[in-house]
Design a protein around this motif. Structure first.
Motif, PDB file in Angstrom:
ATOM      1  N   PRO A 131       0.808  -1.230   0.000  1.00 21.86           N
ATOM      2  CA  PRO A 131       0.000   0.000   0.000  1.00 21.86           C
ATOM      3  C   PRO A 131       0.837   1.275   0.000  1.00 21.86           C
ATOM      4  O   PRO A 131       0.524   2.230  -0.720  1.00 21.86           O
ATOM      5  N   ALA A 132       1.894   1.320   0.801  1.00 23.29           N
ATOM      6  CA  ALA A 132       2.730   2.518   0.849  1.00 23.29           C
ATOM      7  C   ALA A 132       3.429   2.747  -0.482  1.00 23.29           C
ATOM      8  O   ALA A 132       3.459   3.871  -1.005  1.00 23.29           O
ATOM      9  N   ALA A 231      -1.025   9.133   0.929  1.00 30.36           N
ATOM     10  CA  ALA A 231      -1.424   9.119   2.341  1.00 30.36           C
ATOM     11  C   ALA A 231      -2.267   7.886   2.649  1.00 30.36           C
ATOM     12  O   ALA A 231      -2.110   7.258   3.704  1.00 30.36           O
ATOM     13  N   ILE A 232      -3.156   7.506   1.726  1.00 29.57           N
ATOM     14  CA  ILE A 232      -3.977   6.315   1.919  1.00 29.57           C
ATOM     15  C   ILE A 232      -3.086   5.081   2.016  1.00 29.57           C
ATOM     16  O   ILE A 232      -3.273   4.212   2.877  1.00 29.57           O
ATOM     17  N   VAL A 288      -4.004  19.979  13.223  1.00 33.65           N
ATOM     18  CA  VAL A 288      -3.201  18.766  13.324  1.00 33.65           C
ATOM     19  C   VAL A 288      -3.228  18.038  11.979  1.00 33.65           C
ATOM     20  O   VAL A 288      -4.263  17.984  11.310  1.00 33.65           O
ATOM     21  N   ASP A 289      -2.092  17.504  11.560  1.00 34.59           N
ATOM     22  CA  ASP A 289      -2.013  16.740  10.318  1.00 34.59           C
ATOM     23  C   ASP A 289      -3.001  15.568  10.398  1.00 34.59           C
ATOM     24  O   ASP A 289      -2.906  14.718  11.292  1.00 34.59           O
ATOM     25  N   ALA A 290      -3.944  15.520   9.465  1.00 31.30           N
ATOM     26  CA  ALA A 290      -5.005  14.502   9.501  1.00 31.30           C
ATOM     27  C   ALA A 290      -4.461  13.091   9.366  1.00 31.30           C
ATOM     28  O   ALA A 290      -5.123  12.121   9.765  1.00 31.30           O
ATOM     29  N   ARG A 291      -3.253  12.958   8.829  1.00 30.35           N
ATOM     30  CA  ARG A 291      -2.682  11.624   8.664  1.00 30.35           C
ATOM     31  C   ARG A 291      -2.345  10.975  10.011  1.00 30.35           C
ATOM     32  O   ARG A 291      -2.350   9.745  10.128  1.00 30.35           O
ATOM     33  N   ILE A 292      -2.063  11.794  11.019  1.00 32.17           N
ATOM     34  CA  ILE A 292      -1.635  11.254  12.311  1.00 32.17           C
ATOM     35  C   ILE A 292      -2.720  10.397  12.958  1.00 32.17           C
ATOM     36  O   ILE A 292      -2.474   9.233  13.300  1.00 32.17           O
ATOM     37  N   PRO A 293      -3.953  10.909  13.156  1.00 35.24           N
ATOM     38  CA  PRO A 293      -4.987  10.033  13.740  1.00 35.24           C
ATOM     39  C   PRO A 293      -5.331   8.838  12.859  1.00 35.24           C
ATOM     40  O   PRO A 293      -5.651   7.759  13.369  1.00 35.24           O
ATOM     41  N   LEU A 294      -5.247   9.009  11.537  1.00 31.11           N
ATOM     42  CA  LEU A 294      -5.523   7.888  10.644  1.00 31.11           C
ATOM     43  C   LEU A 294      -4.502   6.770  10.847  1.00 31.11           C
ATOM     44  O   LEU A 294      -4.855   5.591  10.951  1.00 31.11           O
ATOM     45  N   ILE A 295      -3.234   7.157  10.913  1.00 32.51           N
ATOM     46  CA  ILE A 295      -2.171   6.167  11.060  1.00 32.51           C
ATOM     47  C   ILE A 295      -2.222   5.503  12.432  1.00 32.51           C
ATOM     48  O   ILE A 295      -2.131   4.278  12.572  1.00 32.51           O
ATOM     49  N   VAL A 296      -2.403   6.322  13.474  1.00 34.47           N
ATOM     50  CA  VAL A 296      -2.456   5.781  14.832  1.00 34.47           C
ATOM     51  C   VAL A 296      -3.653   4.842  14.993  1.00 34.47           C
ATOM     52  O   VAL A 296      -3.545   3.732  15.533  1.00 34.47           O
ATOM     53  N   GLY A 297      -4.823   5.280  14.499  1.00 37.70           N
ATOM     54  CA  GLY A 297      -6.016   4.454  14.599  1.00 37.70           C
ATOM     55  C   GLY A 297      -5.871   3.148  13.843  1.00 37.70           C
ATOM     56  O   GLY A 297      -6.187   2.074  14.347  1.00 37.70           O
ATOM     57  N   GLY A 298      -5.347   3.221  12.607  1.00 37.04           N
ATOM     58  CA  GLY A 298      -5.173   2.025  11.803  1.00 37.04           C
ATOM     59  C   GLY A 298      -4.179   1.073  12.433  1.00 37.04           C
ATOM     60  O   GLY A 298      -4.384  -0.147  12.460  1.00 37.04           O
TER      61      GLY A 298
END
Length: 301
Positions: A131-132, A231-232, A288-298
């Protein structure tokens, strides 16, 4: 791993798919598990597993090749993706059923655990890396090009499967129940076994609601959070890294908490962790960079 990223990104960014259309696409990609899941198990039990695996890969490769061709000549559309997703999902059902049931006969019952562990390791590596890398490639490549790469990998899979030399011995034809009674017998066994029916009900409810959320995630990330495919990809890879960490630590955690309780404990925590995804828009409004909660949550999920 590539179609899970490239097809939805293509739908949203190139075809301008709406939230409703993304729901339809997810339905097309999963409908076969509901419609043909039960008979597929009974059919595969009567077939040579390697042949089923090869034909499933051939079908998926050809369908994705058709998507690439149609997209490259400007004929891409959401109905085309619905049809492709539906056919691919049917092939995937047969592949998954045959894949799981092939291992014991291929390696022997004494090595099933070792075989499954090694297969899971290869899956985990792909889930982390692809994915990355795929998200980064989508910054410079069109989504149909990335789908084309996946066509090549499906036919590479066919080549590897064709190299398996172990001869499968099919059970006598008269040893099988007719299709209807065979399905009914399997259903009765699951519904009448307390441990199994509870697992089925809980995972069914989980699948219902988690699919609602995940079918919208790429649409949400692209249209609401204004993030790109890279980012996804990073979010998907972070989630996979968390999965590997969970696999590594699960045996020790199970020893401490208990086999049944670890399932309930994980199910209880998941909704709170999933909340990080919709909260990303709130964090974004706070700077806050929206990627941070997405990454932490995932990762934690």
């Amino acid at each position: 791993q590539l179609p899970a990223l490239a097809l939805p990104v293509y739908a949203v960014t190139t075809l301008g798919a709406t939230a409703l259309q993304m729901g339809y696409l997810t339905s097309a990609q999963t409908a076969a598990f509901l419609v043909v899941g039960l008979p597929a198990g009974a059919w595969v039990d009567r077939m040579r597993k390697r042949s089923v695996l090869i034909w499933a890969d051939v079908v998926r490769g050809l369908v994705l090749a058709a998507v690439v061709v149609l997209a490259s000549v400007g004929l891409g559309s959401m109905p085309m993706l619905y049809a492709a997703g539906l056919v691919i999902s049917v092939a995937t059902v047969f592949f998954d059923v045959a894949h799981l049931s092939y291992v014991p006969g291929l390696v022997g019952l004494s090595k099933v655990s070792e075989g499954n562990t090694k297969l899971q390791a290869t899956y985990s590596v792909a889930a982390v890396a692809v994915p990355a890398v795929g998200g980064s490639l989508l910054k410079v490549l069109a989504a149909p090009v990335l789908i084309g790469v996946n066509v090549v990998t499906y036919f590479a899979s066919v080549g590897f499967l064709a190299r398996i030399r172990k001869v499968e011995t099919l059970p006598p034809k008269d040893s099988h129940l007719p299709l209807g009674p065979a399905i009914a017998e399997g259903l009765r066994f699951i519904t009448r076994t307390p441990m199994l029916n509870r697992l089925v009900y809980s995972t069914g409810v989980s699948a219902l609601f988690s699919t609602m959320g995940w079918s919208m995630i790429i649409y949400y990330v692209v249209t609401t959070l204004d993030l790109g495919a890279d980012a996804i990809g990073v979010v998907m890879s972070a989630s996979a890294v968390g999965g590997i960490l969970g696999a590594v630590t699960s045996r020790r955690a199970t020893d401490v908490i208990g086999e049944g309780r670890i399932i309930a404990f994980s199910a209880f925590l998941t909704p709170f962790l999933f909340a990080a995804i919709p909260l990303a828009s709130t964090f974004k409004d706070m700077g806050v960079d929206a990627r941070i909660p997405l990454i932490v949550g995932g990762f934690l999920m």
